[in-house]
Enzyme design. Structure first.
Site, PDB file in Angstrom:
ATOM      1  N   GLY A 263      -7.313 -11.228   1.846  1.00 47.27           N
ATOM      2  CA  GLY A 263      -7.331 -12.400   0.991  1.00 47.27           C
ATOM      3  C   GLY A 263      -7.252 -11.982  -0.471  1.00 47.27           C
ATOM      4  O   GLY A 263      -7.364 -10.795  -0.803  1.00 47.27           O
ATOM      5  N   ILE A 264      -7.057 -12.956  -1.327  1.00 46.56           N
ATOM      6  CA  ILE A 264      -6.924 -12.680  -2.753  1.00 46.56           C
ATOM      7  C   ILE A 264      -8.274 -12.318  -3.365  1.00 46.56           C
ATOM      8  O   ILE A 264      -9.292 -12.846  -2.961  1.00 46.56           O
ATOM      9  CB  ILE A 264      -6.351 -13.924  -3.456  1.00 46.56           C
ATOM     10  CG1 ILE A 264      -4.845 -13.911  -3.338  1.00 46.56           C
ATOM     11  CG2 ILE A 264      -6.792 -14.022  -4.895  1.00 46.56           C
ATOM     12  CD1 ILE A 264      -4.166 -14.862  -4.271  1.00 46.56           C
ATOM     13  N   LYS A 266     -11.173  -9.766  -5.821  1.00 53.91           N
ATOM     14  CA  LYS A 266     -11.791  -8.495  -6.167  1.00 53.91           C
ATOM     15  C   LYS A 266     -12.067  -7.615  -4.955  1.00 53.91           C
ATOM     16  O   LYS A 266     -11.856  -6.410  -4.985  1.00 53.91           O
ATOM     17  CB  LYS A 266     -13.133  -8.762  -6.866  1.00 53.91           C
ATOM     18  CG  LYS A 266     -13.021  -9.154  -8.307  1.00 53.91           C
ATOM     19  CD  LYS A 266     -14.351  -8.978  -9.024  1.00 53.91           C
ATOM     20  CE  LYS A 266     -15.393 -10.007  -8.594  1.00 53.91           C
ATOM     21  NZ  LYS A 266     -16.589  -9.988  -9.478  1.00 53.91           N
ATOM     22  N   GLU A 288      -0.571 -12.422   3.354  1.00 52.53           N
ATOM     23  CA  GLU A 288      -0.021 -13.594   2.676  1.00 52.53           C
ATOM     24  C   GLU A 288       0.475 -13.261   1.283  1.00 52.53           C
ATOM     25  O   GLU A 288       1.465 -13.788   0.804  1.00 52.53           O
ATOM     26  CB  GLU A 288      -1.102 -14.665   2.537  1.00 52.53           C
ATOM     27  CG  GLU A 288      -1.577 -15.210   3.848  1.00 52.53           C
ATOM     28  CD  GLU A 288      -2.727 -16.160   3.630  1.00 52.53           C
ATOM     29  OE1 GLU A 288      -2.598 -17.321   4.076  1.00 52.53           O
ATOM     30  OE2 GLU A 288      -3.745 -15.763   3.050  1.00 52.53           O
ATOM     31  N   GLY A 382      -4.900 -19.482   4.440  1.00 53.79           N
ATOM     32  CA  GLY A 382      -4.444 -18.827   5.665  1.00 53.79           C
ATOM     33  C   GLY A 382      -5.560 -18.156   6.436  1.00 53.79           C
ATOM     34  O   GLY A 382      -5.311 -17.529   7.461  1.00 53.79           O
TER      35      GLY A 382
END
Lengths: 498, 498
Positions: A263-264, A266, A288, A382
């Site tokens: 995932g996006i 840090k 993704e 997602g």
């Protein structure tokens, strides 16, 4: 800026107009599809012009994108009352506030499923806005830094506005793998058996008759906010790297691991940085979003190949990619989001999925979307596509936050996005719990002991023990107490007993 | 009964022994894999002999099956304290009670995922017990009325006990499609593009060296309990048939529909009976279990083909199938459960999935497993595999039960197995709510208005309106009140305000 050589289809030059002119094509209650996924490859001009127009008249649309938009576009649309409904994902502060007040409807959707709706039972898309690098001789379009749902928009929209972004070099051609799934009941299999397999075309098919406008722009994507790793993300990444090393030792994984999804944010960046240092090699990603850390890992020689639906990076990384497209074209591919997030591919490839939780509970249920079960943050994105079908479904979060007044490990989560059946491994800065094959009562003890913040451990244990005693059951709970931590936080400003 | 012609591999006759002799092969703390899925194709002798042995000594195993077992085997094992842990599914009253008391651990698992665990990270299966019709010359085994996880057990178990059931005719050969997925990272795609496509062998590969015992039995499966349709199930089925007819009218489906999956029970039978009468034809099923109604629909000429992992039928239907194997062999196929429930195939085929809920809430979250969030009923089974990935994910339940003291539509479910993102359509005897593309606030009004029992409608509306007022949010909830209906039921015996 108006570079007509980017319109290679004869006759289409006459469709060139300004964004404000193109904005006149929208009308009230339209369903609009727009490119853009994690702030990449989004409309830079036309949606903003729509917001300007909507300030002065009643003009509300349902806006369907790939995922989040950049450049404050969602904020501008929300402020102008231009949105009736938004789907399937957003990350904007202003928009979020309007959604939570009930002023804008938000359909929060698994990112692989929006294309199913578009081809299936939603009202057809009236108008699509798609960013492109250029238009091919055959009228097909070469996308930019994301693919998202653009293939489905191009296939089903009645009319299409193309935004040609001259800030994206034409050499981006070849970076995409454009595959359109057949409609039911004629759907075939997708023959992707590893991250680097290409199965489609290099541009998005589009009937030139549907092109209603072409607007030129010259703006890069909103840059990703790259926060430097802190003590907590470093600790989480270290627990995970240690876990992977142990999986290799026991023979359950090889030192190539399996394709990674992250995932996006840090934590993902910290984990990928950790992999750069560890004894792993010939890694691959099937994810993704490609972030800065992905490109660092490619450059280090550790990452063989990365597949995703978008590139969301810092300004310097953006430049590095465009300056080295010939190299990266062999190392990365961008796919439609119903392919990057396809349940069958995630299961087939055996993905290791790493996603962030807002909170999780002692039985391993995860909340990724709602604060106090009520107020949305971003959306499920997602994470559900990946968590349900991955080989390893990992969720990470800090054990406590806000001067430790909030515990992110709770008796019961206030909203369930990923349930006990879908979660294999939980990680906080305090430790990791490997839940595979465990029953709920086993999970509870492991999660509390390994992952809880020390300030909350005793009370979590007490809840579990009292629930076993009072109510028994497969998943012991005292329902009237299950949300008491959330209530205490709301009333007193802390989850701690005062 | 001891029909040696069913052992076609030379040399294996010497492995024939009694069930009690075979039971001596078990030892304490073993991990045991056993055939059996929805009471079909289960061990009839050896597991019962294990229960007898465990009565007199400390002998506890982890028992992994396909799904539920017949013939009270789970009850006998539970009573004999023979089970340390059970997975991935059960339906037995005695076993359930011990699980809910915390005496037996139960790992409740998506049925497609158990094979992933077996091949991946669980301790290897020490001993498997697999029912077979006969053993082939090459040592491979021809299964009976279910496939379940037997292919994975045969591939990974250290030793295998075969139970040859002479009540099953050898002519069952050809009914199965045995496909073993490659281990990671070498997994290929499964080329099934419609229910009738066969991709595998007709028998389960097994190294004859691993066969530790062969036990003969002559017992049919436990018959399915077929309850006749009542007013509620008839009403639910009528709402659904009406919905399908409308989907055909709007052009979203054709009158062939899409492949059907139906959970076990009265509602599924009522729906399939409804399809027999409606204007549908050339139907197909891609499901877990074939029930009496499946065979009625085949005989009516409406159902072209049915794929599943087991056959669970009444005594008379059982006989009808075995008397007509030559006909049904062209109309049905039995597959391993990781193929019948494969996420990618469910998405690819565009399944219409119909499953039963224990309760659902005003936002469309579904509880399929836990009473009062605490006590397990059966388990999630395959409902999660299907609901997440289906073209249409439908859940049904009665609006109220127990003299209407219990509402099955609640402010918040006490346990989430299928969340708001996974549920397309909800149906009760009062009506149907089509939730596709809707935001939570839209869903709430539709669900309450269409599906609630009249006695509870006003209070549900009041909860929703007060939550919008008091807390706002994407998914308005008053957390301290969310479970008050469950608490009231526990304290007063009814969910109604007295």
């Amino acid at each position: 800026m108006k570079d007509l050589s980017r319109i290679r289809r004869a006759g289409l030059e006459q469709k060139v107009m300004t964004a404000d002119e193109a904005a006149l094509l929208f009308s009230h209650q339209m369903v609009v599809g727009a490119s853009g996924f994690t702030k990449a490859g989004d409309s830079k001009e036309v949606l903003k012009a729509l917001a300007r127009r909507a300030k002065n008249e009643t003009l509300q649309v349902t806006l369907i994108t790939g995922a989040s938009l950049g450049h404050d576009t969602d904020a501008r649309l929300a402020e102008a009352n231009a949105l009736y409904k938004r789907m399937p994902f957003q990350v904007d502060r202003v928009l979020r506030e309007k959604i939570n007040k009930g002023n804008i409807l938000f359909t929060d959707q698994h990112l692989s499923e929006t294309a199913e709706l578009i081809h299936g039972y939603l009202p057809y898309i009236d108008l699509a806005v798609i960013e492109a690098a250029y238009i091919e001789e055959d009228g097909s379009i070469v996308p930019t830094t994301s693919v998202g749902n653009s293939v489905s928009f191009a296939a089903t929209a009645k009319k299409v506005i193309i935004e040609i972004n001259t800030a994206v070099p034409c050499e981006i051609y070849g970076l995409h793998d454009i595959f359109l799934q057949e409609n039911y009941p004629h759907r075939n299999f997708i023959p992707i058996i590893s991250a680097e397999v290409r199965v489609g075309r290099k541009s998005i098919a589009l009937d030139p008759e549907k092109i209603a406008a072409i607007v030129f722009t010259h703006q890069t994507d909103s840059p990703a906010d790259i926060a430097p790793p802190d003590a907590k993300t470093t600790a989480i990444a270290a627990h995970l790297i240690n876990f992977f090393e142990n999986e290799v030792k026991t023979g359950r994984l090889t030192d190539r691991l399996l394709p990674l999804q992250a995932g996006i944010g840090k934590v993902a960046n910290a984990v990928l940085a950790g992999l750069e240092k560890g004894n792993f090699y010939d890694l691959s990603m099937y994810s993704e979003v490609l972030q800065d850390s992905t490109f660092d890992l490619i450059d280090s020689g550790k990452l063989r190949f990365a597949s995703a639906s978008s590139i969301t990076v810092s300004e310097s990384c953006y430049k590095r990619i465009f300056d080295n497209l010939d190299t990266y074209r062999e190392k990365i591919v961008l796919r439609p989001q119903n392919i990057s997030n396809a349940p069958g591919l995630i299961r087939r490839l055996g993905i290791i999925a790493i996603n962030t939780a807002i909170e999780f509970d002692i039985y391993g249920n995860v909340n990724s979307t709602h604060i106090a079960g009520t107020h949305i943050m971003n959306g499920i994105g997602g994470s559900g596509d990946f968590a349900r079908n991955a080989y390893l479904s990992i969720f990470v979060t800090q054990a406590a936050s806000k001067e430790d007044k909030i515990s992110h490990l709770l008796p019961m989560v206030s909203h369930v996005d990923h349930n006990e059946h879908d979660v294999d491994v939980l990680v906080t800065d305090f430790g990791l719990a490997d839940l595979r094959g465990l029953a709920p009562r086993e999970r509870a003890l492991l999660i509390i002991n390994n992952c809880a913040h020390p300030d909350y451990k005793q009370e979590l244990l007490s809840y579990f023990e009292r629930a076993c005693e009072l109510r028994q059951g497969q998943t012991p709970h005292i329902l009237e107490e299950a949300f008491s931590w959330h209530t205490r936080l709301r009333e007193t400003g802390t989850m701690k007993r005062i």
